[in-house]
Design a protein around this motif. Structure first.
Motif, PDB file in Angstrom:
ATOM      1  N   SER A  61     -15.492  -2.448  -2.008  1.00  0.00           N
ATOM      2  CA  SER A  61     -14.337  -1.705  -1.907  1.00  0.00           C
ATOM      3  C   SER A  61     -13.552  -1.237  -0.856  1.00  0.00           C
ATOM      4  CB  SER A  61     -14.553  -0.455  -2.774  1.00  0.00           C
ATOM      5  OG  SER A  61     -15.611   0.192  -2.078  1.00  0.00           O
ATOM      6  N   GLY A  62     -14.323  -0.870   0.258  1.00  0.00           N
ATOM      7  CA  GLY A  62     -13.969  -0.550   1.651  1.00  0.00           C
ATOM      8  C   GLY A  62     -13.315  -1.741   2.344  1.00  0.00           C
ATOM      9  N   ALA A  63     -13.854  -2.979   2.186  1.00  0.00           N
ATOM     10  CA  ALA A  63     -13.276  -3.931   2.694  1.00  0.00           C
ATOM     11  C   ALA A  63     -12.028  -4.588   2.121  1.00  0.00           C
ATOM     12  CB  ALA A  63     -14.269  -5.206   2.629  1.00  0.00           C
ATOM     13  N   ILE A  64     -12.096  -4.335   0.770  1.00  0.00           N
ATOM     14  CA  ILE A  64     -11.020  -4.769  -0.007  1.00  0.00           C
ATOM     15  C   ILE A  64      -9.548  -3.794   0.523  1.00  0.00           C
ATOM     16  CG2 ILE A  64      -9.577  -4.783  -2.288  1.00  0.00           C
ATOM     17  CD1 ILE A  64     -12.671  -5.789  -3.101  1.00  0.00           C
ATOM     18  N   LEU A  65      -9.918  -2.676   0.498  1.00  0.00           N
ATOM     19  CA  LEU A  65      -8.826  -1.293   0.977  1.00  0.00           C
ATOM     20  C   LEU A  65      -8.385  -1.707   2.343  1.00  0.00           C
ATOM     21  CD1 LEU A  65     -10.369   1.643  -0.953  1.00  0.00           C
ATOM     22  CD2 LEU A  65      -8.136   0.377  -1.657  1.00  0.00           C
ATOM     23  N   THR A  66      -9.274  -1.996   3.279  1.00  0.00           N
ATOM     24  CA  THR A  66      -8.962  -2.128   4.605  1.00  0.00           C
ATOM     25  C   THR A  66      -8.060  -3.314   4.600  1.00  0.00           C
ATOM     26  OG1 THR A  66     -11.164  -1.179   5.485  1.00  0.00           O
ATOM     27  CG2 THR A  66      -9.819  -2.653   7.135  1.00  0.00           C
ATOM     28  N   GLY A  67      -8.442  -4.575   4.153  1.00  0.00           N
ATOM     29  CA  GLY A  67      -7.623  -5.515   4.106  1.00  0.00           C
ATOM     30  C   GLY A  67      -6.186  -5.339   3.472  1.00  0.00           C
ATOM     31  N   ILE A  68      -6.182  -4.920   2.516  1.00  0.00           N
ATOM     32  CA  ILE A  68      -4.597  -4.390   1.700  1.00  0.00           C
ATOM     33  C   ILE A  68      -3.953  -3.472   2.767  1.00  0.00           C
ATOM     34  CG2 ILE A  68      -3.544  -3.222  -0.135  1.00  0.00           C
ATOM     35  CD1 ILE A  68      -5.795  -4.098  -1.899  1.00  0.00           C
ATOM     36  N   ALA A  69      -4.599  -2.574   3.265  1.00  0.00           N
ATOM     37  CA  ALA A  69      -3.788  -1.504   4.266  1.00  0.00           C
ATOM     38  C   ALA A  69      -3.096  -2.201   5.272  1.00  0.00           C
ATOM     39  CB  ALA A  69      -4.760  -0.434   4.823  1.00  0.00           C
ATOM     40  N   ALA A  96      -6.991  -9.456   5.434  1.00  0.00           N
ATOM     41  CA  ALA A  96      -6.031  -9.269   6.352  1.00  0.00           C
ATOM     42  C   ALA A  96      -5.240 -10.443   7.023  1.00  0.00           C
ATOM     43  CB  ALA A  96      -6.859  -8.508   7.533  1.00  0.00           C
ATOM     44  N   MET A  97      -5.908 -11.612   6.972  1.00  0.00           N
ATOM     45  CA  MET A  97      -5.366 -12.956   7.292  1.00  0.00           C
ATOM     46  C   MET A  97      -4.093 -13.179   6.572  1.00  0.00           C
ATOM     47  SD  MET A  97      -8.765 -14.982   8.467  1.00  0.00           S
ATOM     48  CE  MET A  97      -7.803 -16.711   8.598  1.00  0.00           C
ATOM     49  N   CYS A  98      -4.123 -12.570   5.193  1.00  0.00           N
ATOM     50  CA  CYS A  98      -2.864 -12.918   4.171  1.00  0.00           C
ATOM     51  C   CYS A  98      -2.157 -11.813   4.404  1.00  0.00           C
ATOM     52  CB  CYS A  98      -3.625 -13.041   2.935  1.00  0.00           C
ATOM     53  SG  CYS A  98      -4.778 -14.364   2.791  1.00  0.00           S
ATOM     54  N   THR A  99      -2.601 -10.292   4.331  1.00  0.00           N
ATOM     55  CA  THR A  99      -1.706  -9.466   4.284  1.00  0.00           C
ATOM     56  C   THR A  99      -0.722  -9.022   5.671  1.00  0.00           C
ATOM     57  OG1 THR A  99      -3.445  -7.825   4.972  1.00  0.00           O
ATOM     58  CG2 THR A  99      -3.280  -7.942   2.644  1.00  0.00           C
ATOM     59  N   VAL A 100      -1.413  -9.172   6.893  1.00  0.00           N
ATOM     60  CA  VAL A 100      -0.621  -9.031   7.812  1.00  0.00           C
ATOM     61  C   VAL A 100       0.603 -10.096   8.089  1.00  0.00           C
ATOM     62  CG1 VAL A 100      -0.706  -9.251  10.555  1.00  0.00           C
ATOM     63  CG2 VAL A 100      -2.325  -8.144   9.390  1.00  0.00           C
ATOM     64  N   PRO A 101       0.648 -11.568   7.623  1.00  0.00           N
ATOM     65  CA  PRO A 101       1.658 -12.225   7.508  1.00  0.00           C
ATOM     66  C   PRO A 101       2.726 -11.958   6.397  1.00  0.00           C
ATOM     67  CG  PRO A 101      -0.325 -13.583   7.843  1.00  0.00           C
ATOM     68  CD  PRO A 101      -0.656 -12.132   7.519  1.00  0.00           C
ATOM     69  N   LEU A 102       2.095 -11.440   5.276  1.00  0.00           N
ATOM     70  CA  LEU A 102       2.932 -11.093   4.156  1.00  0.00           C
ATOM     71  C   LEU A 102       3.734  -9.723   4.420  1.00  0.00           C
ATOM     72  CD1 LEU A 102       0.322 -11.284   1.175  1.00  0.00           C
ATOM     73  CD2 LEU A 102       2.558 -12.638   1.626  1.00  0.00           C
ATOM     74  N   GLY A 103       3.128  -8.789   5.410  1.00  0.00           N
ATOM     75  CA  GLY A 103       3.758  -7.676   5.655  1.00  0.00           C
ATOM     76  C   GLY A 103       4.928  -8.035   6.564  1.00  0.00           C
ATOM     77  N   TYR A 104       4.893  -8.879   7.490  1.00  0.00           N
ATOM     78  CA  TYR A 104       5.969  -9.429   8.348  1.00  0.00           C
ATOM     79  C   TYR A 104       7.012  -9.953   7.569  1.00  0.00           C
ATOM     80  CZ  TYR A 104       8.409 -12.606  11.474  1.00  0.00           C
ATOM     81  OH  TYR A 104       9.480 -13.488  12.056  1.00  0.00           O
ATOM     82  N   TYR A 105       6.540 -11.102   6.538  1.00  0.00           N
ATOM     83  CA  TYR A 105       7.386 -11.594   5.474  1.00  0.00           C
ATOM     84  C   TYR A 105       8.514 -10.765   4.504  1.00  0.00           C
ATOM     85  CZ  TYR A 105       9.350 -14.520   1.856  1.00  0.00           C
ATOM     86  OH  TYR A 105      10.326 -15.292   1.006  1.00  0.00           O
ATOM     87  N   ALA A 106       7.703  -9.643   4.234  1.00  0.00           N
ATOM     88  CA  ALA A 106       8.404  -8.463   3.418  1.00  0.00           C
ATOM     89  C   ALA A 106       9.462  -7.845   4.394  1.00  0.00           C
ATOM     90  CB  ALA A 106       7.224  -7.486   2.960  1.00  0.00           C
TER      91      ALA A 106
END
Length: 223
Positions: free
Chosen positions: A39-47, A171-181
């Motif tokens: 759970s902690g790893a998932i939430l960290t990655g999403i954040a 995080a390798m997915c969410t950081v680029p997605l944050g940039y794209y958004a």
């Protein structure tokens, strides 16, 4: 640093921080009830999505600190609504996790500089490196908050280290997605400035998101 740019995007930055806080509340509540090890790893990655979004939109660390502060305030609100003190481990350890992931992101973006904005591979690397820093720092929670970080059952291995690959991959997915958004949002605002509706919507919808997130957390805890 363009203060006018930050000011013009302040609404969406506050909304992003509020959605981050709500996400932590909603997902954290469900994952913790299920007792999920990751759970902690998932939430960290999403954040990292929200941190990347705020930074990409303005190219400044101030919005990152703003969304971090809002997420922390949501966690403190949770403490207020629950029968626990603000310095309880269930409150301060997540707050410490927020700080470590923001610190990891800012360290990696400082290392990459403007290269963060040039190639998707650089943003993926920032996500991986920032998550690695965050999960590596989290075991220090016991020294900072007074509540030791969780360890894997029957071992002395911190859960954040054991589950690090999950946080890193997300995080390798969410950081680029944050940039794209952030880029899509900036483009939509730029196009909307030619009309009259966008400024009005920008003034109204972002505060509405903040209020709605606060109401959801409050009502969910009171019922």
């Amino acid at each position: 640093m363009d203060k006018n740019l930050i000011r013009s995007h302040l609404g969406i930055i506050l909304a992003a921080g509020s959605v981050w806080g709500l996400t932590e509340f909603a997902f954290g509540l469900g994952l913790q009830k299920c007792g999920v090890l990751f759970s902690g790893a998932i939430l960290t990655g999403i954040a990292f999505f929200w941190v990347s979004f705020a930074y990409s939109l303005t190219r400044s660390i101030i919005p990152v600190l703003l969304v971090l502060s809002i997420a922390v305030l949501f966690k403190l609100l949770d403490a207020l609504l629950l029968p626990v003190s603000w310095n309880h481990g269930s409150i301060l350890n997540p707050v410490f996790a927020f700080v470590t992931l923001a610190a990891g992101f800012l360290m990696l973006t400082a290392l990459f500089g403007n290269r963060f904005f040039t190639r998707p591979g650089n943003r993926i690397a920032v996500g991986a490196g920032a998550a690695l820093v965050a999960v590596s720092l989290f075991p220090l929670a016991g020294f900072v908050t007074g509540s030791k970080a969780c360890v894997v059952a029957a071992t002395n291995i911190p859960q954040s280290i054991y589950t690090a690959p999950v946080a890193i991959v997300i995080a390798m997915c969410t950081v680029p997605l944050g940039y794209y958004a952030a880029m899509r949002y900036a483009e939509s605002i730029s196009a909307g400035n030619l009309g009259t509706r966008a400024p009005v919507l920008a003034r109204l919808w972002a505060p509405a998101v903040v209020v709605c997130c606060l109401l959801i957390v409050t009502i969910a805890r009171l019922i």
